[in-house]
Scaffold this motif. Structure first.
Motif, PDB file in Angstrom:
ATOM      1  N   LEU A  19     -41.336   4.633  16.142  1.00  3.81           N
ATOM      2  CA  LEU A  19     -41.039   4.823  17.558  1.00  3.81           C
ATOM      3  C   LEU A  19     -39.606   5.329  17.665  1.00  3.81           C
ATOM      4  O   LEU A  19     -38.714   4.808  16.991  1.00  3.81           O
ATOM      5  CB  LEU A  19     -41.168   3.502  18.329  1.00  3.81           C
ATOM      6  N   SER A  20     -39.382   6.301  18.530  1.00  8.16           N
ATOM      7  CA  SER A  20     -38.044   6.886  18.647  1.00  8.16           C
ATOM      8  C   SER A  20     -37.044   5.882  19.221  1.00  8.16           C
ATOM      9  O   SER A  20     -35.845   6.044  19.078  1.00  8.16           O
ATOM     10  CB  SER A  20     -38.087   8.138  19.532  1.00  8.16           C
ATOM     11  N   THR A  21     -37.570   4.832  19.858  1.00 11.98           N
ATOM     12  CA  THR A  21     -36.699   3.859  20.534  1.00 11.98           C
ATOM     13  C   THR A  21     -36.430   2.599  19.707  1.00 11.98           C
ATOM     14  O   THR A  21     -35.664   1.741  20.129  1.00 11.98           O
ATOM     15  CB  THR A  21     -37.376   3.412  21.850  1.00 11.98           C
ATOM     16  N   VAL A  44     -44.378   8.169  17.484  1.00 10.97           N
ATOM     17  CA  VAL A  44     -45.641   8.012  18.203  1.00 10.97           C
ATOM     18  C   VAL A  44     -45.421   7.884  19.719  1.00 10.97           C
ATOM     19  O   VAL A  44     -46.254   8.300  20.519  1.00 10.97           O
ATOM     20  CB  VAL A  44     -46.416   6.792  17.644  1.00 10.97           C
ATOM     21  N   ASP A  45     -44.265   7.332  20.112  1.00 11.22           N
ATOM     22  CA  ASP A  45     -44.009   7.160  21.554  1.00 11.22           C
ATOM     23  C   ASP A  45     -43.763   8.494  22.256  1.00 11.22           C
ATOM     24  O   ASP A  45     -43.796   8.558  23.479  1.00 11.22           O
ATOM     25  CB  ASP A  45     -42.828   6.210  21.793  1.00 11.22           C
ATOM     26  N   LEU A  46     -43.489   9.540  21.475  1.00 11.28           N
ATOM     27  CA  LEU A  46     -43.246  10.846  22.100  1.00 11.28           C
ATOM     28  C   LEU A  46     -44.523  11.679  22.210  1.00 11.28           C
ATOM     29  O   LEU A  46     -44.517  12.766  22.779  1.00 11.28           O
ATOM     30  CB  LEU A  46     -42.183  11.627  21.314  1.00 11.28           C
ATOM     31  N   LYS A  52     -51.719  11.271  20.854  1.00 15.21           N
ATOM     32  CA  LYS A  52     -51.291   9.871  20.787  1.00 15.21           C
ATOM     33  C   LYS A  52     -52.483   8.987  20.387  1.00 15.21           C
ATOM     34  O   LYS A  52     -52.377   8.170  19.467  1.00 15.21           O
ATOM     35  CB  LYS A  52     -50.730   9.443  22.142  1.00 15.21           C
ATOM     36  N   VAL A  56     -52.767   6.784  17.007  1.00 13.26           N
ATOM     37  CA  VAL A  56     -52.917   5.328  17.077  1.00 13.26           C
ATOM     38  C   VAL A  56     -54.161   4.886  16.278  1.00 13.26           C
ATOM     39  O   VAL A  56     -54.107   3.907  15.536  1.00 13.26           O
ATOM     40  CB  VAL A  56     -52.992   4.855  18.556  1.00 13.26           C
ATOM     41  N   CYS A  66     -51.166  -2.114  15.014  1.00  9.42           N
ATOM     42  CA  CYS A  66     -50.475  -0.902  15.440  1.00  9.42           C
ATOM     43  C   CYS A  66     -49.015  -1.200  15.793  1.00  9.42           C
ATOM     44  O   CYS A  66     -48.536  -0.835  16.860  1.00  9.42           O
ATOM     45  CB  CYS A  66     -51.188  -0.226  16.604  1.00  9.42           C
ATOM     46  N   SER A  67     -48.333  -1.874  14.872  1.00 10.92           N
ATOM     47  CA  SER A  67     -46.924  -2.180  15.087  1.00 10.92           C
ATOM     48  C   SER A  67     -46.072  -1.188  14.297  1.00 10.92           C
ATOM     49  O   SER A  67     -46.580  -0.446  13.458  1.00 10.92           O
ATOM     50  CB  SER A  67     -46.640  -3.617  14.664  1.00 10.92           C
ATOM     51  N   PHE A  68     -44.787  -1.206  14.587  1.00 11.51           N
ATOM     52  CA  PHE A  68     -43.896  -0.199  14.007  1.00 11.51           C
ATOM     53  C   PHE A  68     -42.669  -0.845  13.376  1.00 11.51           C
ATOM     54  O   PHE A  68     -42.213  -1.861  13.891  1.00 11.51           O
ATOM     55  CB  PHE A  68     -43.468   0.796  15.090  1.00 11.51           C
TER      56      PHE A  68
ATOM     57  N   SER B  40     -32.396   2.624  24.386  1.00 11.07           N
ATOM     58  CA  SER B  40     -33.861   2.758  24.375  1.00 11.07           C
ATOM     59  C   SER B  40     -34.484   2.117  25.611  1.00 11.07           C
ATOM     60  O   SER B  40     -35.445   2.650  26.178  1.00 11.07           O
ATOM     61  CB  SER B  40     -34.433   2.112  23.115  1.00 11.07           C
ATOM     62  N   ARG B  47     -38.813   6.596  31.417  1.00  8.28           N
ATOM     63  CA  ARG B  47     -40.118   7.086  30.968  1.00  8.28           C
ATOM     64  C   ARG B  47     -41.269   6.361  31.634  1.00  8.28           C
ATOM     65  O   ARG B  47     -42.256   6.959  32.043  1.00  8.28           O
ATOM     66  CB  ARG B  47     -40.189   6.833  29.457  1.00  8.28           C
ATOM     67  N   TYR B  48     -41.176   5.030  31.695  1.00 12.63           N
ATOM     68  CA  TYR B  48     -42.317   4.238  32.172  1.00 12.63           C
ATOM     69  C   TYR B  48     -42.061   3.546  33.512  1.00 12.63           C
ATOM     70  O   TYR B  48     -42.986   3.052  34.143  1.00 12.63           O
ATOM     71  CB  TYR B  48     -42.672   3.151  31.143  1.00 12.63           C
ATOM     72  N   PRO B  54     -38.491  -1.778  23.109  1.00 10.67           N
ATOM     73  CA  PRO B  54     -38.299  -0.524  22.377  1.00 10.67           C
ATOM     74  C   PRO B  54     -39.024  -0.471  21.031  1.00 10.67           C
ATOM     75  O   PRO B  54     -39.201   0.603  20.469  1.00 10.67           O
ATOM     76  CB  PRO B  54     -36.780  -0.453  22.154  1.00 10.67           C
ATOM     77  N   LEU B  57     -45.264  -0.080  21.148  1.00 11.95           N
ATOM     78  CA  LEU B  57     -45.780   1.116  21.813  1.00 11.95           C
ATOM     79  C   LEU B  57     -46.278   0.739  23.208  1.00 11.95           C
ATOM     80  O   LEU B  57     -47.248  -0.003  23.337  1.00 11.95           O
ATOM     81  CB  LEU B  57     -46.917   1.730  20.978  1.00 11.95           C
ATOM     82  N   TYR B  86     -38.341  -9.947  18.632  1.00  8.50           N
ATOM     83  CA  TYR B  86     -39.007  -8.935  17.802  1.00  8.50           C
ATOM     84  C   TYR B  86     -38.151  -7.695  17.552  1.00  8.50           C
ATOM     85  O   TYR B  86     -38.093  -7.183  16.438  1.00  8.50           O
ATOM     86  CB  TYR B  86     -40.347  -8.549  18.446  1.00  8.50           C
TER      87      TYR B  86
END
Lengths: 93, 114
Positions: A19-21, A44-46, A52, A56, A66-68, B40, B47-48, B54, B57, B86
């Motif tokens: 994720l970019s964040t 994936v967030d982009l 997407k 996923v 589906c964690s990062f 973030s 964004r949302y 962050p 997903l 987390y």
């Protein structure tokens, strides 16, 4: 899809779903960069829509939560979360 | 949509730090890491429309993401068990004081039901 490729030493096929964040995804990237390894990654967030959803689905085959970050090595091993020791071990470093 | 103003990041950091401390919580002492997370959160706000975690997903649908809006529902049990939440924005006192290092932890959020 926005798959990015990082040049470096080839130690197998390394694919990072990130994720970019996310701070831990960033640390994972920095770790791979510091090792000087060749790898590909995708934020994936982009992604949107079908890209997407399909990505996923792919991740969930390896990591049902589906964690990062999710790191897939040689299409056979999956490392979930930022874990330097496990990455070294799987890559034989 | 994927950028945040650095002044906003700094201001939010100061505000959040003060608020957290007043409530007995602590932000991660790794300021660069923490500001990245705050950046973030501000990006996710744009964004949302809400502060989606962050490191998870987001669905983009507020009602599906209520449990992962920062501070997420899992922060307190994660702080209690692991000393970090987390994404590691929030940490325990001993991590804040540099006596322990923040490490990545597993996600406590139940997997999505199909």
């Amino acid at each position: 899809m926005e798959i990015e490729h990082v040049e470096g030493e080839n130690k197998g096929k390394i694919f990072l779903y990130a994720l970019s964040t996310c701070g831990w995804c960033k640390k994972t990237k920095e770790f791979l960069n510091n090792l000087g390894l060749e790898y590909s990654y995708i934020f994936v967030d982009l992604l949107e829509g079908k890209d997407k959803d399909e990505t996923v689905d792919k991740i969930m085959k390896w990591n049902p939560r589906c964690s990062f970050p999710t790191l897939v090595i040689n299409d056979e091993k999956c490392i979930v979360g930022y874990n330097e020791d496990e990455i070294r071990e799987v890559l034989g470093l | 949509m994927n950028e945040a103003n650095e002044q906003d990041v700094d201001k939010t950091y100061q505000r959040l730090d003060k608020f957290a401390e007043s409530k007995g919580y602590h932000l991660n002492p790794d300021i660069e890491f923490t500001k990245d997370l705050i950046r973030s959160l501000l990006i996710n706000q744009k964004r949302y429309g809400y502060w989606a975690c962050p490191c998870r997903l987001a669905s983009g649908k507020r009602e599906e993401d209520l449990d992962i809006i920062c501070p997420c529902d899992y922060r307190d049990p994660d702080l209690k068990e692991f000393g970090v939440c987390y994404c590691s924005l929030y940490v325990s006192k001993d991590i804040k004081n540099g006596e322990k290092k923040a490490e990545a932890i597993p996600d406590r959020r139940p997997p999505k039901k199909e």
